[in-house]
Design a protein around this motif. Structure first.
Motif, mmCIF file in Angstrom:
data_model
loop_
_atom_site.group_PDB
_atom_site.id
_atom_site.type_symbol
_atom_site.label_atom_id
_atom_site.label_comp_id
_atom_site.label_asym_id
_atom_site.label_seq_id
_atom_site.Cartn_x
_atom_site.Cartn_y
_atom_site.Cartn_z
ATOM 1 N N ASP A 54 0.846 -1.193 0.000
ATOM 2 C CA ASP A 54 0.000 0.000 0.000
ATOM 3 C C ASP A 54 0.879 1.239 0.000
ATOM 4 O OD1 ASP A 54 -2.416 -1.352 0.066
ATOM 5 O OD2 ASP A 54 -2.480 -1.435 2.250
ATOM 6 N N LEU A 55 0.581 2.160 -0.897
ATOM 7 C CA LEU A 55 1.261 3.439 -0.948
ATOM 8 C C LEU A 55 0.233 4.557 -0.850
ATOM 9 C CD1 LEU A 55 3.860 3.024 -3.849
ATOM 10 C CD2 LEU A 55 4.191 2.642 -1.420
ATOM 11 N N VAL A 56 0.714 5.728 -0.553
ATOM 12 C CA VAL A 56 -0.143 6.905 -0.519
ATOM 13 C C VAL A 56 0.100 7.690 -1.798
ATOM 14 C CG1 VAL A 56 -0.513 9.113 0.634
ATOM 15 C CG2 VAL A 56 -0.196 7.053 1.987
ATOM 16 N N ARG A 57 -0.974 8.076 -2.468
ATOM 17 C CA ARG A 57 -0.883 8.953 -3.642
ATOM 18 C C ARG A 57 -1.514 10.275 -3.239
ATOM 19 N NH1 ARG A 57 -3.477 6.386 -8.395
ATOM 20 N NH2 ARG A 57 -1.479 5.358 -8.620
ATOM 21 N N ILE A 58 -0.743 11.345 -3.369
ATOM 22 C CA ILE A 58 -1.284 12.660 -3.010
ATOM 23 C C ILE A 58 -1.245 13.591 -4.212
ATOM 24 C CG2 ILE A 58 -0.679 12.481 -0.560
ATOM 25 C CD1 ILE A 58 1.655 14.385 -1.141
ATOM 26 N N GLN A 59 -2.205 14.484 -4.239
ATOM 27 C CA GLN A 59 -2.215 15.557 -5.220
ATOM 28 C C GLN A 59 -2.042 16.847 -4.436
ATOM 29 O OE1 GLN A 59 -5.818 15.949 -7.494
ATOM 30 N NE2 GLN A 59 -5.026 17.646 -8.708
ATOM 31 N N THR A 60 -1.083 17.638 -4.878
ATOM 32 C CA THR A 60 -0.841 18.894 -4.178
ATOM 33 C C THR A 60 -1.700 19.991 -4.793
ATOM 34 O OG1 THR A 60 0.963 19.572 -5.612
ATOM 35 C CG2 THR A 60 1.548 18.211 -3.699
ATOM 36 N N LYS A 61 -1.788 21.112 -4.107
ATOM 37 C CA LYS A 61 -2.574 22.247 -4.582
ATOM 38 C C LYS A 61 -2.003 22.853 -5.860
ATOM 39 C CE LYS A 61 -4.469 23.327 -0.070
ATOM 40 N NZ LYS A 61 -4.468 24.208 1.092
ATOM 41 N N GLY A 63 -1.090 20.986 -8.296
ATOM 42 C CA GLY A 63 -1.463 20.055 -9.364
ATOM 43 C C GLY A 63 -0.498 18.909 -9.570
ATOM 44 N N SER A 64 0.581 18.854 -8.809
ATOM 45 C CA SER A 64 1.526 17.742 -8.962
ATOM 46 C C SER A 64 1.050 16.526 -8.154
ATOM 47 C CB SER A 64 2.929 18.165 -8.523
ATOM 48 O OG SER A 64 2.939 18.489 -7.154
ATOM 49 N N PHE A 65 1.519 15.347 -8.565
ATOM 50 C CA PHE A 65 1.175 14.103 -7.889
ATOM 51 C C PHE A 65 2.439 13.467 -7.326
ATOM 52 C CE2 PHE A 65 -2.339 14.727 -10.754
ATOM 53 C CZ PHE A 65 -3.435 14.258 -10.042
ATOM 54 N N LEU A 66 2.324 12.887 -6.151
ATOM 55 C CA LEU A 66 3.416 12.139 -5.530
ATOM 56 C C LEU A 66 2.856 10.808 -5.051
ATOM 57 C CD1 LEU A 66 5.235 14.765 -3.280
ATOM 58 C CD2 LEU A 66 6.193 13.578 -5.238
ATOM 59 N N GLU A 67 3.687 9.782 -5.159
ATOM 60 C CA GLU A 67 3.277 8.454 -4.711
ATOM 61 C C GLU A 67 4.423 7.859 -3.916
ATOM 62 O OE1 GLU A 67 0.796 5.758 -7.417
ATOM 63 O OE2 GLU A 67 2.808 4.900 -7.519
ATOM 64 N N LYS A 81 8.727 8.014 1.091
ATOM 65 C CA LYS A 81 9.799 7.396 0.297
ATOM 66 C C LYS A 81 9.203 7.206 -1.085
ATOM 67 C CE LYS A 81 12.522 3.187 -0.394
ATOM 68 N NZ LYS A 81 13.842 3.616 -0.627
ATOM 69 N N THR A 82 9.778 7.880 -2.075
ATOM 70 C CA THR A 82 9.297 7.798 -3.449
ATOM 71 C C THR A 82 10.383 7.176 -4.329
ATOM 72 O OG1 THR A 82 10.160 9.932 -4.169
ATOM 73 C CG2 THR A 82 8.000 9.947 -3.075
ATOM 74 N N SER A 92 -0.176 21.486 4.544
ATOM 75 C CA SER A 92 -1.034 22.545 3.995
ATOM 76 C C SER A 92 -1.096 22.527 2.465
ATOM 77 C CB SER A 92 -0.548 23.911 4.471
ATOM 78 O OG SER A 92 0.771 24.133 4.012
ATOM 79 N N SER A 93 -0.152 21.844 1.806
ATOM 80 C CA SER A 93 -0.139 21.830 0.337
ATOM 81 C C SER A 93 -0.866 20.614 -0.253
ATOM 82 C CB SER A 93 1.298 21.861 -0.178
ATOM 83 O OG SER A 93 1.933 20.621 0.071
ATOM 84 N N ILE A 94 -1.372 19.716 0.616
ATOM 85 C CA ILE A 94 -2.039 18.498 0.132
ATOM 86 C C ILE A 94 -3.504 18.795 -0.178
ATOM 87 C CG2 ILE A 94 -2.727 16.135 0.692
ATOM 88 C CD1 ILE A 94 -0.195 15.981 2.460
ATOM 89 N N LEU A 95 -3.882 18.544 -1.443
ATOM 90 C CA LEU A 95 -5.254 18.747 -1.886
ATOM 91 C C LEU A 95 -6.069 17.461 -1.731
ATOM 92 C CD1 LEU A 95 -7.321 20.613 -3.306
ATOM 93 C CD2 LEU A 95 -6.462 19.702 -5.477
ATOM 94 N N LYS A 96 -5.469 16.336 -2.130
ATOM 95 C CA LYS A 96 -6.177 15.058 -2.112
ATOM 96 C C LYS A 96 -5.205 13.956 -1.730
ATOM 97 C CE LYS A 96 -8.854 12.086 -5.202
ATOM 98 N NZ LYS A 96 -9.272 11.872 -6.579
ATOM 99 N N ARG A 97 -5.691 12.955 -0.994
ATOM 100 C CA ARG A 97 -4.854 11.841 -0.552
ATOM 101 C C ARG A 97 -5.656 10.551 -0.671
ATOM 102 N NH1 ARG A 97 -1.768 11.309 5.258
ATOM 103 N NH2 ARG A 97 -1.556 9.048 5.243
ATOM 104 N N GLU A 98 -5.010 9.502 -1.241
ATOM 105 C CA GLU A 98 -5.668 8.199 -1.346
ATOM 106 C C GLU A 98 -4.630 7.094 -1.187
ATOM 107 O OE1 GLU A 98 -7.441 7.589 -5.211
ATOM 108 O OE2 GLU A 98 -5.735 8.481 -6.217
ATOM 109 N N THR A 99 -5.095 5.898 -0.830
ATOM 110 C CA THR A 99 -4.217 4.742 -0.700
ATOM 111 C C THR A 99 -4.364 3.890 -1.951
ATOM 112 O OG1 THR A 99 -4.468 4.765 1.707
ATOM 113 C CG2 THR A 99 -3.665 2.731 0.714
ATOM 114 N N VAL A 100 -3.242 3.466 -2.519
ATOM 115 C CA VAL A 100 -3.238 2.633 -3.722
ATOM 116 C C VAL A 100 -2.325 1.435 -3.494
ATOM 117 C CG1 VAL A 100 -3.742 4.516 -5.317
ATOM 118 C CG2 VAL A 100 -1.383 3.996 -4.758
ATOM 119 N N GLN A 101 -2.618 0.336 -4.199
ATOM 120 C CA GLN A 101 -1.756 -0.843 -4.140
ATOM 121 C C GLN A 101 -0.918 -0.899 -5.404
ATOM 122 O OE1 GLN A 101 -3.412 -4.705 -3.438
ATOM 123 N NE2 GLN A 101 -2.724 -4.543 -1.336
#
Length: 194
Positions: A54-61, A63-67, A81-82, A92-101
């Motif tokens: 399981d990893l966390v995928r975030i979208q920042t304000k 518009g970039s994505f990190l996993e 760890k990416t 404060s810069s995280i717009l959206k956060r989800e867990t992905v496999q």
């Protein structure tokens, strides 16, 4: 109908009950549901089975994505760890956060995955040792797989048949790996005209 007498990544050998003959069957010759059933019965990993995490995928304000895997989380920041290394993301810069496999090998080396799992595995539990061996098969860590399967059989002799089936694959893959290393050495020597 018959008994499976050997298995490998390509298929299995079946000793027929009617005449005692042994035939080699590849997985492609079986219907997919039959291949899954036989693999499950023989406690073999599914074709293409991978180690998932399981990893966390975030979208920042911006518009970039990190996993990545969460290393540390505070009220102010998230440390991941990416693939590119460790990243610190202000909360404060995280717009959206989800867990992905995802396949664990996209983020960690086989050795890192193994070392992490090894920390929590019991050295005196045959099932835990067998599971470690199975993990090593999925990660192509053949010497480690052999070590854990042998330990499982030592701790619980009733697992011998199950272990022997897996060890046939491990031995074949280990020999293939050694042969490939020798071929590479020979090619390197030929290239250097030695």
């Amino acid at each position: 109908s018959g008994d499976v007498v050997a298995t490998d990544g390509d298929g299995f050998r079946l000793k027929r009950w009617d005449n005692g003959g042994v035939i080699a069957l590849t997985w492609e010759l079986l219907a997919p549901e039959d291949a899954r059933r036989v693999r499950k019965t023989l406690t073999l990993p599914e074709e293409g089975e991978r180690e998932m995490i399981d990893l966390v995928r975030i979208q920042t304000k911006t518009g970039s994505f990190l996993e990545g895997k969460v290393l540390e989380e505070t009220a102010d920041k998230l440390t991941l760890k990416t693939r590119e290394g460790t990243k610190h993301v202000p909360a404060s810069s995280i717009l959206k956060r989800e867990t992905v496999q995802v396949d664990a090998l996209t983020l960690f080396t086989a050795k890192e995955i193994y070392d992490e799992r090894l920390k929590s595995a019991s050295e005196t539990d045959a099932s835990a040792q067998f599971e470690l061996g199975s993990l090593c098969v999925r990660l192509a860590l053949w010497p480690e797989a052999e070590q854990h399967f042998l330990k499982a059989a030592e701790l619980d002799p009733s697992m011998k048949d199950k272990v022997d089936q897996r060890m046939a694959t491990v031995t074949r893959k280990k020999n293939e790996q050694e042969a490939l290393a020798l071929v590479k050495s020979v090619r390197d020597l030929l290239d250097d005209r030695k």
